[in-house]
Design a protein around this motif. Structure first.
Motif, mmCIF file in Angstrom:
data_model
loop_
_atom_site.group_PDB
_atom_site.id
_atom_site.type_symbol
_atom_site.label_atom_id
_atom_site.label_comp_id
_atom_site.label_asym_id
_atom_site.label_seq_id
_atom_site.Cartn_x
_atom_site.Cartn_y
_atom_site.Cartn_z
ATOM 1 N N HIS A 31 8.455 -6.033 58.311
ATOM 2 C CA HIS A 31 9.579 -4.691 57.935
ATOM 3 C C HIS A 31 8.545 -3.598 58.225
ATOM 4 N N LEU A 32 10.006 -2.612 59.168
ATOM 5 C CA LEU A 32 8.954 -1.759 60.090
ATOM 6 C C LEU A 32 8.403 -0.529 58.335
ATOM 7 N N TRP A 33 9.075 -0.707 57.382
ATOM 8 C CA TRP A 33 9.347 0.122 56.719
ATOM 9 C C TRP A 33 8.548 -0.108 55.301
ATOM 10 N N PRO A 34 7.952 0.498 54.861
ATOM 11 C CA PRO A 34 7.381 0.480 53.279
ATOM 12 C C PRO A 34 8.873 0.331 52.450
ATOM 13 N N GLU A 35 8.427 -0.349 51.490
ATOM 14 C CA GLU A 35 9.147 -0.403 50.458
ATOM 15 C C GLU A 35 10.224 1.012 49.181
ATOM 16 N N GLU A 36 8.541 2.027 49.288
ATOM 17 C CA GLU A 36 9.377 2.801 48.960
ATOM 18 C C GLU A 36 8.735 4.358 49.665
ATOM 19 N N ALA A 37 9.868 5.243 49.471
ATOM 20 C CA ALA A 37 9.550 6.050 50.560
ATOM 21 C C ALA A 37 8.847 7.273 49.879
ATOM 22 N N GLU A 38 8.489 8.823 50.344
ATOM 23 C CA GLU A 38 8.002 9.698 49.331
ATOM 24 C C GLU A 38 9.552 10.307 49.164
ATOM 25 N N THR A 39 9.750 10.768 48.110
ATOM 26 C CA THR A 39 10.850 11.331 47.474
ATOM 27 C C THR A 39 10.152 12.556 46.552
ATOM 28 N N ASP A 40 9.594 13.330 46.677
ATOM 29 C CA ASP A 40 9.583 14.695 46.263
ATOM 30 C C ASP A 40 10.167 15.656 46.636
ATOM 31 N N PRO A 41 10.988 16.432 45.718
ATOM 32 C CA PRO A 41 11.622 17.242 46.633
ATOM 33 C C PRO A 41 11.341 19.030 47.402
ATOM 34 N N GLN A 42 10.081 18.862 47.127
ATOM 35 C CA GLN A 42 9.226 19.939 47.378
ATOM 36 C C GLN A 42 8.447 19.176 48.348
ATOM 37 N N THR A 43 7.863 18.290 48.416
ATOM 38 C CA THR A 43 7.363 18.017 49.521
ATOM 39 C C THR A 43 8.122 17.914 50.987
ATOM 40 N N LEU A 44 9.558 17.296 50.876
ATOM 41 C CA LEU A 44 10.235 16.786 51.523
ATOM 42 C C LEU A 44 11.382 18.321 52.367
ATOM 43 N N ASP A 45 11.453 19.046 51.499
ATOM 44 C CA ASP A 45 12.085 20.544 51.721
ATOM 45 C C ASP A 45 11.051 21.427 52.259
ATOM 46 N N ASP A 46 9.303 21.462 52.053
ATOM 47 C CA ASP A 46 8.440 21.671 52.950
ATOM 48 C C ASP A 46 8.749 21.416 54.169
ATOM 49 N N SER A 47 8.754 20.165 53.820
ATOM 50 C CA SER A 47 8.059 19.173 55.740
ATOM 51 C C SER A 47 9.790 20.129 56.537
ATOM 52 N N VAL A 48 10.467 20.302 55.744
ATOM 53 C CA VAL A 48 11.686 20.410 56.827
ATOM 54 C C VAL A 48 11.382 21.950 56.654
ATOM 55 N N ARG A 49 11.352 23.088 55.899
ATOM 56 C CA ARG A 49 11.073 24.393 56.888
ATOM 57 C C ARG A 49 9.265 23.845 57.733
ATOM 58 N N ARG A 50 8.780 23.024 57.895
ATOM 59 C CA ARG A 50 7.733 23.530 58.717
ATOM 60 C C ARG A 50 8.550 22.807 60.099
ATOM 61 N N ILE A 51 9.128 21.852 60.159
ATOM 62 C CA ILE A 51 9.473 21.311 61.229
ATOM 63 C C ILE A 51 10.183 22.264 62.155
ATOM 64 N N ARG A 52 12.023 23.226 61.645
ATOM 65 C CA ARG A 52 12.301 24.028 61.587
ATOM 66 C C ARG A 52 11.486 25.218 62.223
ATOM 67 N N ALA A 53 10.358 25.522 61.679
ATOM 68 C CA ALA A 53 9.989 26.449 62.150
ATOM 69 C C ALA A 53 9.241 26.221 63.913
ATOM 70 N N ALA A 54 8.502 25.173 63.488
ATOM 71 C CA ALA A 54 8.323 24.590 64.422
ATOM 72 C C ALA A 54 8.964 24.271 66.249
ATOM 73 N N LEU A 55 10.570 23.895 65.920
ATOM 74 C CA LEU A 55 11.675 23.402 67.048
ATOM 75 C C LEU A 55 11.840 24.402 67.447
ATOM 76 N N PRO A 56 11.507 24.001 68.852
ATOM 77 C CA PRO A 56 11.663 24.810 69.928
ATOM 78 C C PRO A 56 13.236 25.472 70.169
ATOM 79 N N ALA A 57 14.233 26.272 70.569
ATOM 80 C CA ALA A 57 14.915 26.652 70.947
ATOM 81 C C ALA A 57 15.832 25.143 71.954
ATOM 82 N N PRO A 58 17.288 24.579 71.579
ATOM 83 C CA PRO A 58 17.297 23.323 72.633
ATOM 84 C C PRO A 58 18.097 24.277 73.591
ATOM 85 N N THR A 59 17.123 23.002 74.828
ATOM 86 C CA THR A 59 17.594 23.747 76.193
ATOM 87 C C THR A 59 19.031 23.575 76.267
ATOM 88 N N PRO A 60 19.827 24.865 77.231
ATOM 89 C CA PRO A 60 20.951 24.790 77.381
ATOM 90 C C PRO A 60 21.440 24.007 78.555
#
Length: 148
Positions: free
Chosen positions: A119-148
């Motif tokens: 199996h490729l995925w662990p049985e339980e994944a990180e579900t702490d809402p603050q950690t998940l929200d922080d990850s979303v913010r960090r990735i959004r901030a690092a994401l370059p604009a899409p190429t047209p």
């Protein structure tokens, strides 16, 4: 002072150059599809760019598009040839992700009920809402604009 060519010792570059043996399946101007040295089972194939690209972070959009299109084309062929119950498409970049050949490549691994693949995925994944929200913010901030 000249820098060493990173492709000089690359097994996949030697396959692309025709100087190393491989069980070739297909080739385009930009990609090669071949069997790994130790496939999990019949139907396990690799798709790699012909030119040396160390990992996903070195790939440009043109290379990524060519590899992606070939992965899709070969996935349909693997399905027609082997009739698997499923398919894993795996791209590992970096030692922590188990990349062993420093050349971008994608594994297509047909899957069958009860096969020997783990199996490729662990049985339980990180579900702490603050950690998940922080990850979303960090990735959004690092994401370059899409190429047209």
């Amino acid at each position: 002072m000249t820098r060493p060519d990173p492709a000089a010792g690359c097994a996949f570059c030697r396959i692309a150059a025709g100087t190393a043996p491989a069980r070739l399946i297909a080739g385009t101007g930009a990609t090669l599809t071949f069997l790994p040295l130790r496939p999990v089972h019949p139907g396990h194939v690799l798709v790699a760019p012909r030119r040396h690209v160390r990992d996903i972070w070195e790939a440009d959009e043109e290379t990524a598009a060519a590899v992606g299109a070939e992965v899709l084309r070969v996935a349909h062929a693997v399905r027609a040839a082997h009739r698997p119950d499923g398919l894993n498409v795996i791209q590992s970049s970096g030692a922590a992700a188990t990349q062993t050949v420093p050349h971008l490549h994608v594994h297509l691994v047909p899957r069958f009920e009860g096969d020997r693949m783990p199996h490729l995925w662990p049985e339980e994944a990180e579900t702490d809402p603050q950690t998940l929200d922080d990850s979303v913010r960090r990735i959004r901030a690092a994401l370059p604009a899409p190429t047209p």
